[in-house]
Scaffold this active site. Structure first.
Site, PDB file in Angstrom:
ATOM      1  N   THR A 104       0.817  -1.214   0.000  1.00 13.22           N
ATOM      2  CA  THR A 104       0.000   0.000   0.000  1.00 13.22           C
ATOM      3  C   THR A 104       0.852   1.266   0.000  1.00 13.22           C
ATOM      4  O   THR A 104       1.974   1.271   0.540  1.00 13.22           O
ATOM      5  CB  THR A 104      -0.878   0.009   1.275  1.00 13.22           C
ATOM      6  OG1 THR A 104      -1.443   1.305   1.441  1.00 13.22           O
ATOM      7  CG2 THR A 104      -0.075  -0.293   2.534  1.00 13.22           C
ATOM      8  N   TYR A 129      -1.812   0.151  10.137  1.00 15.88           N
ATOM      9  CA  TYR A 129      -2.052  -0.521   8.849  1.00 15.88           C
ATOM     10  C   TYR A 129      -0.794  -0.435   7.967  1.00 15.88           C
ATOM     11  O   TYR A 129      -0.282  -1.451   7.485  1.00 15.88           O
ATOM     12  CB  TYR A 129      -3.250   0.115   8.144  1.00 15.88           C
ATOM     13  CG  TYR A 129      -3.393  -0.342   6.712  1.00 15.88           C
ATOM     14  CD1 TYR A 129      -3.534  -1.690   6.394  1.00 15.88           C
ATOM     15  CD2 TYR A 129      -3.355   0.585   5.657  1.00 15.88           C
ATOM     16  CE1 TYR A 129      -3.638  -2.104   5.078  1.00 15.88           C
ATOM     17  CE2 TYR A 129      -3.466   0.181   4.343  1.00 15.88           C
ATOM     18  CZ  TYR A 129      -3.599  -1.162   4.064  1.00 15.88           C
ATOM     19  OH  TYR A 129      -3.692  -1.582   2.760  1.00 15.88           O
TER      20      TYR A 129
END
Ligand code: UDP
Length: 327
Positions: free
Chosen positions: A117, A143
């Protein structure tokens, strides 16, 4: 090839499976615990309902099935949830991925493609935009850190075992299969484009813009929105690149240009042919003002060519999906 797709019942994974089945002769199996995925999203292939936390079962599956490649989508991916539940993110994303990588290496899997990501970059300096793959890496939430830690593990275990890897760092994934068989279906939904579609269709009273005082031309955040079908093709392009004998590598996945939240609102209104109520709301914690990818590496090395780089068409695909979603 025989390919295992973890998270193949999820939003991005199911579009990849569909692409793989339509573009290749590869044998495809999906592993998914259906915690956020949908069985109906992968009804064209065999679904193994398994949790990656069941290390013994995962190890035994990999030993017995002789997969040539593993494409690892399965993960949790909500920033706010990761702040509230950091242990769960390190467990579900990092620990389960670590076990999967080692099990793949032990079983002699040749290729491992990992969903990472843009969150690994954190809040880049304006001079670093568009963002290249070499960092710096300053993830600002659990995350992003859970994914960056997985990247490190993948590099180290691959170096020791000879397994080749491709890491794809996604920017803002959006859109839906143009035949409306597949699309995004989260509960609760937090992402910009599906929320705009739901508002336009009257399923929500209004849309809230999170912050209009950013240092951008119209004051709203800018993101690089990449269509899910183009992203699905990038995975196969990277796999083919590795199979052609090239070295393991990391690739940003976006279009290389950004749109502000206001511009996306305008695009949705144009796609749907009508306005909808929009209200101002405070900034959302942890939103960087601008995230735009430099995608020259993906294009130049793998030959990836986007086909759906048209924001209004992307909005149209999401509106169609929202009106006839099957799950
Ligand atoms: N956003 C917004 N209102 C919403 C949801 C999102 O203004 O209800 C903004 C958000 O602040 C960000 C952009 O839309 O600037 C994209 O957010 P999304 O959650 O889709 O993806 P993210 O960039 O967080 O991965």
């Amino acid at each position: 090839m025989k390919i295992l797709v973890t998270g193949g019942a999820g939003y991005i994974g199911c579009h990849f499976v569909q692409h793989l089945l339509s573009a290749t002769e590869h044998e495809v199996l999906v592993l998914d615990n259906l915690s956020t995925g949908h069985a109906a999203a992968c009804e064209w292939t065999q679904l193994i309902r398994m949790d990656l936390a069941d290390f013994a079962a995962v190890k035994s599956l990999l030993k017995s099935e002789n997969f040539d490649a593993v494409i690892h989508f399965a993960a949790s991916s909500l920033v706010a949830e990761s702040v509230a539940l950091p242990f769960f993110y390190y467990y579900n994303n990092t620990s389960n991925t670590l076990n999967l990588i080692q099990s793949c290496a032990d079983a002699g899997v040749g290729y491992f493609i990992f969903s990472s990501t843009a969150a690994v970059y954190g809040e880049p300096e304006p001079s670093r935009i568009p963002i290249t793959e070499d960092g710096p890496f300053n993830p600002i939430n659990p995350y992003g850190r859970s994914k960056l830690a997985s990247e490190w593990a993948l590099r180290d275990i691959s170096a020791a075992s000879g397994m080749k890897f491709g890491i794809l760092r996604y920017f803002n994934v959006c859109g839906a299969d143009r035949h409306s068989h597949l699309g995004e279906s989260h509960n609760p939904e937090t992402h910009l484009i599906p929320l705009l579609a739901k508002t336009l269709l009257g399923q929500r009273p209004s849309f809230s813009i999170f912050g209009q005082d950013y240092t951008t031309p119209d004051g709203t955040c800018i993101r690089d929105y990449v269509d899910v079908e183009d992203l699905a093709r990038a995975h196969l392009d990277v796999l083919n690149y590795l199979r052609a004998g090239h070295n393991s590598d990391t690739f940003n996945c976006g279009y290389g240009h950004g749109y502000s939240v206001q511009e996306v609102i305008d695009a949705m209104q144009e796609a749907g042919g009508k306005p909808f109520p929009v209200v101002s709301a405070p900034r959302r914690v942890g939103d960087p003002p601008i995230l735009v990818a430099d995608v020259s590496k993906l294009k130049q090395l793998t030959g990836w060519q986007p086909k759906n780089d048209d924001l209004i068409d992307i909005c149209r695909s999401v509106l169609n999906w929202e009106q006839c979603s099957r799950y």
